[in-house]
Design an enzyme around this catalytic site. Structure first.
Site, mmCIF file in Angstrom:
data_model
loop_
_atom_site.group_PDB
_atom_site.id
_atom_site.type_symbol
_atom_site.label_atom_id
_atom_site.label_comp_id
_atom_site.label_asym_id
_atom_site.label_seq_id
_atom_site.Cartn_x
_atom_site.Cartn_y
_atom_site.Cartn_z
ATOM 1 N N LYS A 25 -11.200 -2.793 -17.000
ATOM 2 C CA LYS A 25 -12.648 -4.157 -16.053
ATOM 3 C C LYS A 25 -13.205 -2.948 -16.260
ATOM 4 O O LYS A 25 -13.060 -1.585 -15.813
ATOM 5 C CB LYS A 25 -11.938 -4.388 -14.953
ATOM 6 N N SER A 78 -13.054 -12.411 -11.003
ATOM 7 C CA SER A 78 -13.703 -11.719 -11.032
ATOM 8 C C SER A 78 -13.926 -10.544 -12.712
ATOM 9 O O SER A 78 -14.424 -10.231 -13.251
ATOM 10 C CB SER A 78 -14.447 -10.720 -10.063
ATOM 11 N N SER A 81 -9.078 -12.109 -7.650
ATOM 12 C CA SER A 81 -9.717 -11.598 -8.867
ATOM 13 C C SER A 81 -8.652 -11.192 -10.401
ATOM 14 O O SER A 81 -9.391 -10.982 -11.078
ATOM 15 C CB SER A 81 -10.590 -10.161 -9.266
HETATM 16 N N1 GLN Z 1 -13.476 -14.347 -5.702
HETATM 17 C C1 GLN Z 1 -13.280 -13.067 -4.065
HETATM 18 C C2 GLN Z 1 -14.905 -12.444 -4.174
HETATM 19 O O1 GLN Z 1 -15.516 -12.881 -4.792
HETATM 20 C C3 GLN Z 1 -12.641 -12.068 -5.028
HETATM 21 C C4 GLN Z 1 -12.647 -10.934 -5.311
HETATM 22 C C5 GLN Z 1 -11.744 -10.013 -6.117
HETATM 23 O O2 GLN Z 1 -10.863 -9.776 -6.048
HETATM 24 N N2 GLN Z 1 -12.247 -8.759 -6.878
HETATM 25 O O3 GLN Z 1 -14.551 -11.820 -3.264
#
Ligand code: GLN
Length: 461
Positions: free
Chosen positions: A56, A131, A155
């Site tokens: 990532k 994400s 995410s």
């Molecule tokens: N969807 C969550 C957020 O927007 C999780 C993001 C993540 O785990 N990086 O914060």
């Protein structure tokens, strides 16, 4: 397959994914793949030999840029490498490329990337989740067997569920955060994807263990990959009622029912439990997370890192305003504003301290259930299958609600993972297992047992 054959094959598959318009990979080159393969050819084989691993793009590498899918870090190359990446190389893994994400990992759809959204590998009009959507999508195409993602609040598990692959979030502190670009530091965990439980857990084992460069890593030795269990007698699996509301998506309910029947058939005792503070998890998460994000992102000021834009007035405030105003996308700006607000004098008691209190209660709910003799929890990973691009992106609260089942484990710091448990109208669905702190081994062994009996590509109704 030799390392150089793997490098060639990975490159071919990246080209095919690009040609299909997936937009999952932000940086890679055949030259780097071949160079790394040559290094591996001369080294002793390790547990990740033969595995190409995508990374990532919020995990730093020295030979490729790390952009966090943000304009503000466009072209940024780190002077040091993340511990997790170094450990993948040491275990014989081939570093394949850097994957697309929601800007600074803020989002649940990968639509907040400054470099364009990632498409769902089965249906381009849908999102792959986020994400870590780029990592999930590229693993789902089979171009790589495993990938690193990061979890702050789901995410990896959520995109794993949407794309029909395995995603593991370890206990907080199990994997070094050294070289993971900080977002919500008390929540952030480098996490793994795999086409199978074995692939995702082999990668997790390889990167786990104490790191003197991250003082929050636990002092435990690196994890082993647990052997899969085929007999679950003696194991108690809890079903938290809060995760099975009456209006749960019918396909997801059917898939969970089928998975639960399999767990029972393997000998597990399954019982209903309650985690009463669950409904406060999303609101608490979306206070704690922006508060930490606002503090962490203060470093992108046009002086210390990345892009600099000078405003017309020419003073330092204009520099900040121009750099941060143009460099950050809307969701990142929203988090910084919310985070600054909830920490501000006069509001910190009302928001930030209350959210921390809720966080403690959520962790206490899990501790109480595990102390009552429950070994693991089983739930749906997401409230719906993959949604359409554009459906939630204009409404942040709707987007945040996609995280209801994943953010409690993040707040509590416990391990959790998603495994494919079936399809509904062709779309993959995920089941989530959650375990007590540092008990990844039981969780992974049971996930492997489930994987062995569930037909994850079959329609559930
Ligand atoms: N969807 C969550 C957020 O927007 C999780 C993001 C993540 O785990 N990086 O914060």
């Amino acid at each position: 397959m030799t390392p150089s054959e793997l490098a060639a094959e990975t490159g071919r598959r990246f080209v095919a994914a690009e040609a299909a318009g997936l937009n999952a990979v932000l940086h890679w080159s055949q030259e780097l793949l071949d160079r790394d393969a040559a290094t591996l050819s001369g080294a002793a084989p390790g547990p990740l030999s033969g595995t190409a691993v995508a990374i990532k793009d919020n995990i730093v590498t020295t030979d490729q840029p790390t952009t966090c899918a943000s304009r503000i870090l466009e072209g940024y190359v780190s002077p040091f490498e993340a511990t997790a990446v170094t450990r993948i190389r040491a275990a014989g893994g081939l570093i394949a490329g850097k994957t697309n994400l929601d800007e600074f990992a803020m989002g649940s759809s990968t639509e907040h990337s400054a470099f364009g959204r990632v498409k769902h590998p089965l249906r381009p009009e849908l999102v792959p989740g986020g994400s870590s959507g780029g990592s999930a999508a590229i693993v789902a195409t089979g171009a790589v067997r495993a990938a690193l993602g990061s979890e702050t609040g789901g995410s990896v598990r959520q995109p794993a569920a949407f794309c029909g692959i395995v995603g593991i979030k370890p206990s907080y502190g199990r994997v070094s955060r050294f070289g993971l670009v900080a977002f919500g530091s008390s929540l952030d965990c480098i996490s793994t994807f795999g086409t199978t439980v074995a692939d995702a857990s082999a990668l997790l084992a390889a990167i786990s263990g104490h790191d003197p460069r991250d003082a929050t890593t636990v002092a435990a030795p690196p994890m082993d990959v647990p052997p899969p269990r085929t007999d679950l007698r003696g194991l108690v699996i809890g079903l938290p009622v809060e995760y099975f509301p009456d209006d749960l998506h019918p396909g997801i309910r059917a898939a969970c029912d089928r998975a639960i029947a399999h767990l029972r058939a393997l000998g597990a005792e399954v019982r209903e439990v309650s985690l009463p503070h669950t409904r406060y998890a999303v609101p608490a998460y979306y206070v704690v997370n922006p508060a930490e994000a606002a503090a962490n992102l203060a470093r992108y000021d046009g002086v210390r890192y990345g892009q600099r834009r000078v405003g017309p007035e020419g003073d330092v405030r204009a520099l900040y305003r121009a750099t941060r105003g143009q460099g950050f996308g809307r969701e990142v700006q929203r988090r910084i504003l919310v985070g600054t607000f909830v920490l501000s004098a006069g509001y910190a008691d009302q928001y930030y301290r209350r959210a921390q209190d809720v966080r403690r209660r959520i962790a206490a709910d899990f501790s109480a259930v595990f102390a009552s003799g429950v070994d693991l929890l089983f739930t749906p990973t997401t409230p719906t299958p993959a949604f359409r691009a554009g459906e939630k992106v204009e409404d942040p609260v709707t987007m945040y609600l996609a995280d209801v089942f994943v953010c409690p484990a993040s707040l509590a710091g416990i391990p959790a993972m998603s495994v494919p448990i079936g399809r509904d109208e062709g779309l993959p669905l995920g089941g989530q297992l959650m375990a007590p702190h540092l008990d990844e081994a039981t969780m992974i062994a049971v996930a492997a047992a489930l994987e062995g009996v569930v037909d994850a590509t079959a329609e559930v109704r």
